[in-house]
Design a protein around this motif. Structure first.
Motif, PDB file in Angstrom:
ATOM      1  N   LEU A  80       1.170  -1.496  -0.014  1.00 17.10           N
ATOM      2  CA  LEU A  80      -0.128  -0.013  -0.115  1.00 17.10           C
ATOM      3  C   LEU A  80       1.050   1.205  -0.303  1.00 17.10           C
ATOM      4  O   LEU A  80       0.696   1.975   1.160  1.00 17.10           O
ATOM      5  CB  LEU A  80      -0.847   0.053   0.865  1.00 17.10           C
ATOM      6  N   PRO A  81       1.345   1.814  -0.849  1.00 17.91           N
ATOM      7  CA  PRO A  81       2.746   2.426  -0.766  1.00 17.91           C
ATOM      8  C   PRO A  81       1.923   3.489  -0.832  1.00 17.91           C
ATOM      9  O   PRO A  81       2.747   5.000  -0.511  1.00 17.91           O
ATOM     10  CB  PRO A  81       3.519   2.020  -2.299  1.00 17.91           C
ATOM     11  N   LEU A 131       1.594  12.958  14.508  1.00 19.87           N
ATOM     12  CA  LEU A 131       0.795  13.263  15.186  1.00 19.87           C
ATOM     13  C   LEU A 131       1.064  13.763  16.676  1.00 19.87           C
ATOM     14  O   LEU A 131       1.140  14.237  17.470  1.00 19.87           O
ATOM     15  CB  LEU A 131      -0.591  12.371  14.907  1.00 19.87           C
ATOM     16  N   LEU A 167      -0.996   4.822   0.567  1.00 19.79           N
ATOM     17  CA  LEU A 167      -0.916   5.116   2.249  1.00 19.79           C
ATOM     18  C   LEU A 167      -0.006   5.651   2.851  1.00 19.79           C
ATOM     19  O   LEU A 167      -0.452   6.464   3.910  1.00 19.79           O
ATOM     20  CB  LEU A 167      -1.647   3.666   2.645  1.00 19.79           C
ATOM     21  N   VAL A 180       0.311   8.921   4.501  1.00 21.74           N
ATOM     22  CA  VAL A 180      -1.311   8.500   6.114  1.00 21.74           C
ATOM     23  C   VAL A 180      -0.604   8.431   6.919  1.00 21.74           C
ATOM     24  O   VAL A 180      -0.796   8.946   8.501  1.00 21.74           O
ATOM     25  CB  VAL A 180      -2.220   8.515   5.387  1.00 21.74           C
ATOM     26  N   VAL A 181       0.186   6.996   7.148  1.00 20.70           N
ATOM     27  CA  VAL A 181       0.316   6.604   8.236  1.00 20.70           C
ATOM     28  C   VAL A 181       1.483   7.215   8.188  1.00 20.70           C
ATOM     29  O   VAL A 181       2.071   7.560   9.897  1.00 20.70           O
ATOM     30  CB  VAL A 181       0.815   5.116   7.570  1.00 20.70           C
ATOM     31  N   VAL A 211      -0.028  10.315  10.546  1.00 19.62           N
ATOM     32  CA  VAL A 211      -0.199   9.786  11.758  1.00 19.62           C
ATOM     33  C   VAL A 211       1.013   9.703  12.551  1.00 19.62           C
ATOM     34  O   VAL A 211       0.551   9.186  13.891  1.00 19.62           O
ATOM     35  CB  VAL A 211      -1.770   8.214  11.862  1.00 19.62           C
ATOM     36  N   THR A 212       2.022   9.090  12.321  1.00 19.15           N
ATOM     37  CA  THR A 212       2.403   8.687  12.990  1.00 19.15           C
ATOM     38  C   THR A 212       3.504   9.985  13.683  1.00 19.15           C
ATOM     39  O   THR A 212       4.493  10.155  14.683  1.00 19.15           O
ATOM     40  CB  THR A 212       3.979   7.373  13.021  1.00 19.15           C
TER      41      THR A 212
END
Lengths: 355, 261, 295
Positions: B85-86, B98, B88, B91-92, B95-96
């Motif tokens: 899922l490159p 945040l 994604l 997004v990931v 989130v990391t």
């Protein structure tokens, strides 16, 4: 007096000496290449001329002025680096204008000069691009324009083509040479690629381990290499051992067969072992003319390289490689076949240095 | 054209002074407990304090649990993102990162509101539940560092080829992950783990607000009530941090030589 | 880019895209439960009255002078320690990378920075109390050897200056760690090319070095700001609750509802998120402007 005069130049880093007693005189408008493997000191010499390295000993004069103790900016030289030395935060036009801006030229003058430069490197539309939007070849052309925009007396090129694709490399080297001739700017070009050096230069300096092995025109360096190193570094070459029979008459034996050179063998006596060199393209299959030597041999290998066919032939103890043009109408010899090969006497070179 | 190194040296010396003087000051202070002589009395008192031992071992346990959860959460995710899922990845990564944007005290405030006794998942009702919540909190705190470290490690190896090679030999996903991917990024995981350990061991805000007997709140308590022991504790904490960073260096260096195989 | 990945998904999962998403489900579940929802809860709470009605009163109450003062001091300390840390850290990193110092300096500085940037919280407060407190080593040395009474000058460790000085202890090393790779990215050839074209060192930094470094400098400074803004433990251990900064106010509110209004507490948290959020958005925006020329 020459335009650039380098005398007794030496550079040591601590106990290691990377450039030994280097001499060179470059004429105004000349294109000189420094050719050699990596670590031979060619870039160090260039950087000493540019002023990025301080020479341990020796002098450098440009147009009669000693420059060895001047900072780079005061030497009136331009430089193109190996790759990606364009300022990434500036557009093409801003990069080219940089030297003029530093020199506080007027805006109008800068605009005109940048326009000229963009035309010169044939990128008139790309003034507003950033370096990352250009191909490698375009970037190096901009780097060239940046270096010559300030009209330096000397242009230094530090392997400017080595990071580019093979095709771009060929076309760009032609462009650089044409530009250099058009502007008549004295140029020193550093490369490890013999083809670049041979095709572009007025003269070539072949360097090895910090020493100049030979200085000469491409024709001289290629056809009459003076040392084994030059012979092997520039082009492919058959290197064989022969024994001198008569030095004055230029007669030798090669694997027991009589051969001769066109010129007397200087500084050798009968019975001495010497290294002889022969270009593959100078060897022909079959009998030669009266001015040639003919030797028998057995075909060991036939390699088809496209336009050229490379044939390896065993004489007795030694082998010889010859290149012949690919002619579909002529049948190639087969492996194991007994053949004759011949070469003109002036093509057989006796090299300096210990055999 | 040799540049003067006076400025750089001056910067280094001033920097070293700023960083070493507090350490020397703390060390000196920690040894002043007995009047008139230097002694390790404060260390003796601290190390002999049962609450020190309890809170320290509690925090060590918590750090280990945090590392385990963090690794199990981060490695498969980073692996999967890289492999399948490159798209994604941004997004990931967002989130990391945040936890660097949202202050820890805000996150724990949210926990207290969301997982209290009247909520749908009353984790704070039981001690075990709170411990788990604390560990989860620490996983979020460590997330930016853990993810970075693992992601860098994964980029350095050829995840796709390794996976396809393992698949072609008939390995299932668990085998691929635990027998192929984990060993190859071991040093990256260990770096992330030691950093996590260093963060968790002295953490104060989460533990204090969730009211758990961790090392951080213990330090604060001692600081509020004693004179010389806090200095000794600061030195101990510094040594622990130093050990974690030293171990990261050791394993980071091992990566360079180990990857040649 | 997308085509090979689709191909692999089919070949591995057998049944197309949805399966691939299961691989990241635990991560997103975790992030939602322990990072996003808790924060969202507070944000929603900030707009509610105690009995769940929508209101903007909590936000209005944030303008109470003591709360405004808390935010102001927090921002001031964070900004001072971030800017100070950024400048000093950048100079140290530059001295190590390009200062021509012996080879062992750089790895030593990096290792030490790794340790010091993680040496925060309660132990750091102890260390500064033991050094610059009323009986600390430096305080004592200054008065004994130089007859200089630090505390007579109005200096107080439990103040703006003291806290900033303490925060610098982890801010400077953090800057060193972040900026060193960026400094490595400055190519030697840029310096040489500018030199040979006649630019002075100042002109090089003004026109090339700083513009290229700008996004990294800015990003690191904003990260340092957020780092200091969210810090609780150091300040709490150093000053107890005597210094009115927003994290300590929030800490007191969580422990004992000192504001006598739960929802005002949520608004306080929302304000903090907004400030760190804004600093990050500003960073992204500025980076976008500064990075027109890269990739």
């Amino acid at each position: 007096m020459s335009f650039i005069d380098i005398h007794g130049l030496k550079k040591s880093f601590g106990p290691v000496t990377v450039v030994h007693d280097f001499h060179l005189a470059v004429e105004r408008g000349e294109f000189v290449s420094f050719l050699g493997p990596s670590g031979c000191g060619k870039t160090t010499i260039l950087r000493m001329i540019a002023g990025f390295e301080t020479a341990t000993a020796g002098s450098i004069a440009i147009d009669g002025k000693q420059v060895a103790h001047l900072p780079p900016a005061k030497r009136d030289v331009g430089m193109v680096f190996q790759a990606y030395a364009l300022f990434p935060n500036m557009t093409v036009a801003q990069n080219i204008a940089f030297g003029l801006r530093v020199a506080k030229k007027s805006a109008a003058e800068i605009r005109t000069r940048v326009g000229e430069m963009l035309d010169l490197i044939k990128l008139p539309q790309l003034g507003d691009r950033y370096p990352y939007q250009l191909s490698g070849g375009q970037q190096q052309r901009v780097a060239l324009a940046r270096a010559i925009a300030v009209k330096p007396q000397v242009l230094l090129l530090d392997e400017p083509l080595s990071a580019l694709d093979a095709k771009i490399r060929v076309s760009l080297r032609e462009e650089i040479r044409a530009l250099q001739k058009e502007l008549g700017i004295t140029t020193i070009f550093v490369t490890h690629d013999q083809e670049e050096a041979l095709s572009m230069s007025d003269r070539i300096v072949v360097l090895n381990e910090g020493r100049a092995e030979q200085v000469g025109t491409p024709f001289e360096v290629y056809n009459f290499p003076r040392t084994r190193f030059v012979a092997s570094f520039v082009g492919t070459l058959n290197l064989m051992t022969a024994v001198v029979v008569d030095a004055t008459a230029g007669r030798l034996t090669l694997d027991g067969r009589d051969v001769a050179t066109a010129k007397p063998i200087v500084g050798r006596r009968a019975g001495d072992e010497v290294t002889v060199a022969l270009r593959p393209e100078a060897v022909n299959l079959g009998d030669g003319t009266a001015q040639s030597d003919t030797l028998p041999g057995i075909v060991e290998d036939v390699a088809f390289l496209g336009a050229v066919v490379r044939i390896r032939i065993r004489l007795d103890a030694q082998t010889i490689t010859l290149d012949s043009f690919n002619q579909p109408s002529v049948a190639l010899p087969k492996q194991g076949e007994a053949v004759k090969l011949s070469f003109a006497r002036e093509d057989l070179l006796v090299l300096d240095g210990d055999a | 054209m040799k540049k003067s190194t006076f400025g750089p040296w001056l910067a280094m010396i001033l920097g070293a002074a700023y960083f070493l003087i507090p350490l020397i000051g703390t060390l000196e202070f920690s040894m002043r407990m007995k009047r008139g002589v230097y002694s390790f009395e404060a260390y003796k008192v601290v190390l002999g304090d049962p609450r020190f031992q309890e809170s320290f071992s509690y925090s060590v346990m918590l750090a280990l649990v945090t590392i385990a959860i963090g690794v199990l959460l981060v490695v498969p995710t980073a692996y999967w993102v890289q492999l399948r899922l490159p798209k994604l990845r941004p997004v990931v990564e967002f989130v990391t990162l945040l936890p660097l944007v949202i202050p820890a005290i805000v996150i724990v405030f949210g926990y207290l509101r969301m997982y209290n006794s009247q909520s749908w998942l009353p984790l704070t009702d039981t001690r075990r539940g709170t411990d788990l919540l604390l560990a989860f909190g620490y996983v979020t705190l460590a997330l930016p560092y853990m993810y970075r470290s693992v992601d860098t490690g994964l980029r350095a190896i050829d995840v796709r080829t390794l996976t396809e090679a393992a698949e072609s030999l008939g390995a299932g996903w668990a085998t691929i992950l635990f027998r192929v991917i984990f060993p190859n990024i071991r040093s990256a995981i260990l770096s992330g783990a030691f950093l996590t350990f260093a963060i968790v061991i002295g953490e104060f805000t989460f533990a204090a607000l969730l009211d758990r007997p961790a090392f951080g709140p213990y330090l604060q308590l001692v600081g509020a009530n004693r004179a010389y022991e806090p200095a000794a504790l600061a030195i101990i904490a510094f040594v622990v941090t130093w050990a974690c960073m030293g171990l990261i260096q050791v394993f980071g260096a091992a990566r360079g030589t180990g990857s040649k195989s | 880019m997308s085509e090979p990945s689709t191909a692999t998904v089919r070949h591995a999962g057998g049944s197309g895209l949805p399966w691939a998403w299961f691989g990241v489900a635990p991560f997103f579940l975790f992030a939602v439960l322990f990072l996003i929802l808790p924060t969202a809860f507070l944000i929603v709470g900030a707009f509610q009255t105690a009995d769940g009605q929508f209101t903007l009163q909590n936000l209005r109450d944030l303008t109470h002078p003591s709360i405004v003062a808390a935010y102001r001091i927090s921002i001031e300390i964070s900004a001072a320690s971030a800017i100070g840390g950024a400048i000093i850290g950048a100079l140290l990193a530059y001295a190590a990378v390009g200062g021509g110092l012996p080879g062992w300096i750089r790895p030593t500085l990096m290792t030490f920075s790794g340790v010091a940037s993680n040496f925060a919280g309660v132990p750091l407060a102890f260390a500064f109390l033991a050094t610059l407190g009323r009986t600390g080593l430096v305080t004592w040395a200054l008065s004994t050897w130089f007859g200089f009474n630090l505390y007579a000058t109005g200096f107080n460790l439990l103040s703006f200056l003291g806290l900033t000085l303490t925060y610098l202890y982890f801010q400077i090393p953090l800057m060193v760690l972040i900026l060193t790779p960026a400094l490595d990215g400055l190519k030697k050839e840029w310096r040489e090319a500018s030199q040979i074209l006649g630019a002075s060192t100042f002109q090089y930094w003004r026109w090339i070095g700083l513009p290229v470094l700008w996004p990294s400098l800015l990003g690191a400074t904003l990260l340092l700001f957020a780092n200091a803004f969210g810090a609780v433990a150091t300040a709490y251990a150093l000053t107890g609750s005597s210094l009115n900064i927003v994290t300590i106010l929030l800490y007191a509110q969580i422990r004992g509802d000192v504001l006598h209004n739960q929802n005002l507490g949520y608004a306080l948290a929302l304000g903090m998120i907004l400030i760190t959020g804004v600093s990050n958005v500003a960073y992204i925006w500025l980076r976008g402007r500064a990075e027109r020329w890269s990739r």
